[in-house]
Scaffold this motif. Structure first.
Motif, mmCIF file in Angstrom:
data_model
loop_
_atom_site.group_PDB
_atom_site.id
_atom_site.type_symbol
_atom_site.label_atom_id
_atom_site.label_comp_id
_atom_site.label_asym_id
_atom_site.label_seq_id
_atom_site.Cartn_x
_atom_site.Cartn_y
_atom_site.Cartn_z
ATOM 1 N N ILE A 366 0.844 -1.196 0.000
ATOM 2 C CA ILE A 366 0.000 0.000 0.000
ATOM 3 C C ILE A 366 0.881 1.249 0.000
ATOM 4 N N SER A 367 0.638 2.112 -0.949
ATOM 5 C CA SER A 367 1.359 3.382 -1.026
ATOM 6 C C SER A 367 0.368 4.512 -0.766
ATOM 7 N N LEU A 368 0.679 5.341 0.230
ATOM 8 C CA LEU A 368 -0.202 6.442 0.601
ATOM 9 C C LEU A 368 0.454 7.776 0.277
ATOM 10 N N PRO A 369 -0.329 8.808 -0.032
ATOM 11 C CA PRO A 369 0.246 10.118 -0.353
ATOM 12 C C PRO A 369 0.886 10.747 0.886
ATOM 13 N N PRO A 370 1.921 11.528 0.696
ATOM 14 C CA PRO A 370 2.556 12.207 1.838
ATOM 15 C C PRO A 370 1.632 13.252 2.433
ATOM 16 N N HIS A 371 1.913 13.608 3.687
ATOM 17 C CA HIS A 371 1.110 14.616 4.363
ATOM 18 C C HIS A 371 2.041 15.630 5.002
ATOM 19 N N LYS A 372 1.908 16.897 4.590
ATOM 20 C CA LYS A 372 2.744 17.984 5.095
ATOM 21 C C LYS A 372 4.228 17.668 4.925
ATOM 22 N N GLY A 373 4.524 17.099 3.769
ATOM 23 C CA GLY A 373 5.910 16.811 3.444
ATOM 24 C C GLY A 373 6.467 15.553 4.093
ATOM 25 N N ARG A 374 5.650 14.848 4.852
ATOM 26 C CA ARG A 374 6.127 13.641 5.529
ATOM 27 C C ARG A 374 5.591 12.398 4.821
ATOM 28 N N GLY A 400 -1.650 11.566 9.277
ATOM 29 C CA GLY A 400 -1.483 11.656 7.834
ATOM 30 C C GLY A 400 -2.390 10.737 7.050
ATOM 31 N N ILE A 401 -3.067 9.807 7.736
ATOM 32 C CA ILE A 401 -3.984 8.896 7.042
ATOM 33 C C ILE A 401 -5.377 9.510 7.093
ATOM 34 N N LYS A 402 -5.752 10.145 6.008
ATOM 35 C CA LYS A 402 -7.028 10.840 5.916
ATOM 36 C C LYS A 402 -8.126 9.870 5.477
ATOM 37 N N PRO A 403 -9.405 10.287 5.576
ATOM 38 C CA PRO A 403 -10.506 9.415 5.120
ATOM 39 C C PRO A 403 -10.324 8.926 3.693
ATOM 40 N N SER A 404 -9.801 9.775 2.814
ATOM 41 C CA SER A 404 -9.592 9.336 1.429
ATOM 42 C C SER A 404 -8.566 8.211 1.361
ATOM 43 N N SER A 405 -7.560 8.263 2.220
ATOM 44 C CA SER A 405 -6.558 7.188 2.257
ATOM 45 C C SER A 405 -7.171 5.898 2.779
#
Length: 433
Positions: A366-374, A400-405
């Motif tokens: 699983i690859s998740l998008p970064p959050h605030k550069g992290r 960093g794991i948002k509902p969309s993630s």
């Protein structure tokens, strides 16, 4: 097990909705709305001192000011007497006594239900003498409170908690409990009668004939199912209120008792807003679902209509796009017994458990998008519950794991494990230790 109902009644503008908002705002267990689904917010989960309940605000049940207000108040009281476990009759300290207050208090006194009288808009102890006037209603111990400021709110809620019934023992799990849901006149009672092979329930073309949830035991090839035929959900209109206006709350209680819900949709009319609302309630209560496209006998171009309905279901009921779908005719008894294998399939989905080793291998891809550069990474994953299945993600950055993630993780998980079809999934986030 269905939660007890706490219903707030009273004449207009006494602060019912304000009290309701304060009551549910202190809850740690408010069910979030499913995005894209219209829901009436006149009932929400709440909790006080570890006791869960459903708060019901009748303040939104006044469609027009030119209608007979007392008729509406009386209908609210009737609903409260029939359905509530605890009734809060809210009074107004600033306006003082009103003839409607006396009539409503008289109705509630003889109900045999737990009734609390609360005098609202008392903001300080200096204003408490205003409560004395309300003793003339023949009530005992009216509670001064301010729904707006919270004055004496804790004392009121302690009295509510004391009246809540003790949790009943869990119902026997010998057989699946199946709620038959749908808007009025979609064929719920006809389906149940056809499955039973007899006219157990009243069937009528008049919408809203079935007002109460009716339980019936059904046997299919030696396996038993408890069928719960629920009151229909009627769309809003401007003709004044009847008890049918509260059918959604009754339906909600039936959903809570169920394991799997058969959501009936009129195949000839297509998926409408009421269908979205019902499906949203089922999903928010984390129950399994099977969609039955009923009245298939009225459809002529079967392939074309089915393709259109499946496309609409995927768009409007996207949160249940994985649920089984069956075309059937309750009236002609076409394919109706196929609901039982689908119920068994969803029950199995709700009890499915994936080994931790498999989930950890799944999480590595699983690859998740970064959050605030992290960089956000799932280090490992485990299943923590069934009915419905629930998973905990251990991560370096929970925020960093948002509902969309989480929706992305769910979509990948469902693709990897199709056995989860028909049941909602829950996800929790924890920091890696």
């Amino acid at each position: 097990m269905a939660k007890p109902l706490v219903v707030i009644v009273g004449r207009p503008n006494v602060g019912k909705s304000t009290l309701f908002n304060r009551m549910v705002g202190r809850s740690a267990a408010i069910v979030e709305d499913v995005p894209g689904v219209t829901r009436d917010l006149n009932y929400l989960d709440a909790e006080w001192e570890g006791k869960p309940f459903i708060a019901v605000d009748t303040g939104g049940f006044y469609p027009r000011h030119d209608e007979n207000i007392f008729v509406q108040i009386k209908e609210q009281a009737l609903f409260a007497v029939q359905e509530a476990d605890v009734v809060i009759h809210l009074l107004d300290a600033k306006d003082g006594l009103n003839p409607f207050d006396a009539e409503l208090a008289a109705l509630l006194r003889g109900s045999g239900k737990g009734v609390l009288w609360a005098v609202n808009k008392v903001d300080t102890s200096k204003q408490e003498p205003a409560v004395l006037d309300f003793y003339s209603l023949g009530i005992s111990e009216p509670v001064p409170v301010s729904a707006a400021t919270g004055y004496n709110f804790d004392e009121l809620m302690e009295k509510v908690a004391a009246l809540l019934p003790e949790p009943a023992p869990e119902e026997a799990r010998e057989y699946p409990k199946v709620a038959v849901l749908g808007r009025p006149n979609v064929g719920k009672s006809t389906l149940v009668n056809a499955l039973l092979g007899k006219k157990r329930l009243l069937v009528s073309p008049v919408p809203g004939t079935t007002r109460d949830a009716i339980d019936t035991l059904c046997t299919y090839y030696g396996r038993k199912y408890l069928l719960i035929d629920t009151a229909g959900i009627r769309r809003k209109d401007t003709r004044g209120y009847s008890i049918e206006r509260f059918a959604m709350v009754r339906t909600l209680r039936s959903i809570e008792r169920a394991d799997v819900c058969l959501v009936l949709i009129d195949a000839a009319e297509g998926i409408v807003a009421e269908d979205q609302k019902i499906a949203g309630l089922v999903h928010s209560r984390l129950k399994g679902a099977v969609f039955v496209l009923n009245k298939w006998d009225l459809v002529t171009e079967h392939d074309k209509v089915l393709a259109e309905l499946m496309k609409t279901l995927g768009r409007k009921l996207w949160f249940f796009a994985h649920a089984p779908v069956l075309t059937a005719s309750s009236l002609e008894r076409t394919r109706i017994t196929k609901v039982f294998p689908l119920v068994d399939q969803v029950m199995e989905a709700r009890r499915t458990r994936i080994p931790t080793a498999e989930l950890n291998r799944f999480a590595q891809d699983i690859s998740l998008p970064p959050h605030k550069g992290r960089k956000v990474k799932i280090h490992y994953m485990t299943q923590v519950a069934v009915e419905p299945p629930a998973f905990t993600l251990f991560t370096n950055f929970p925020e960093g794991i948002k509902p969309s993630s989480l929706r992305h993780v769910e979509a990948r998980l469902r693709k990897a494990y199709p056995a989860f079809a028909g049941t909602p999934l829950r996800f929790f986030k924890k920091p890696r230790k």
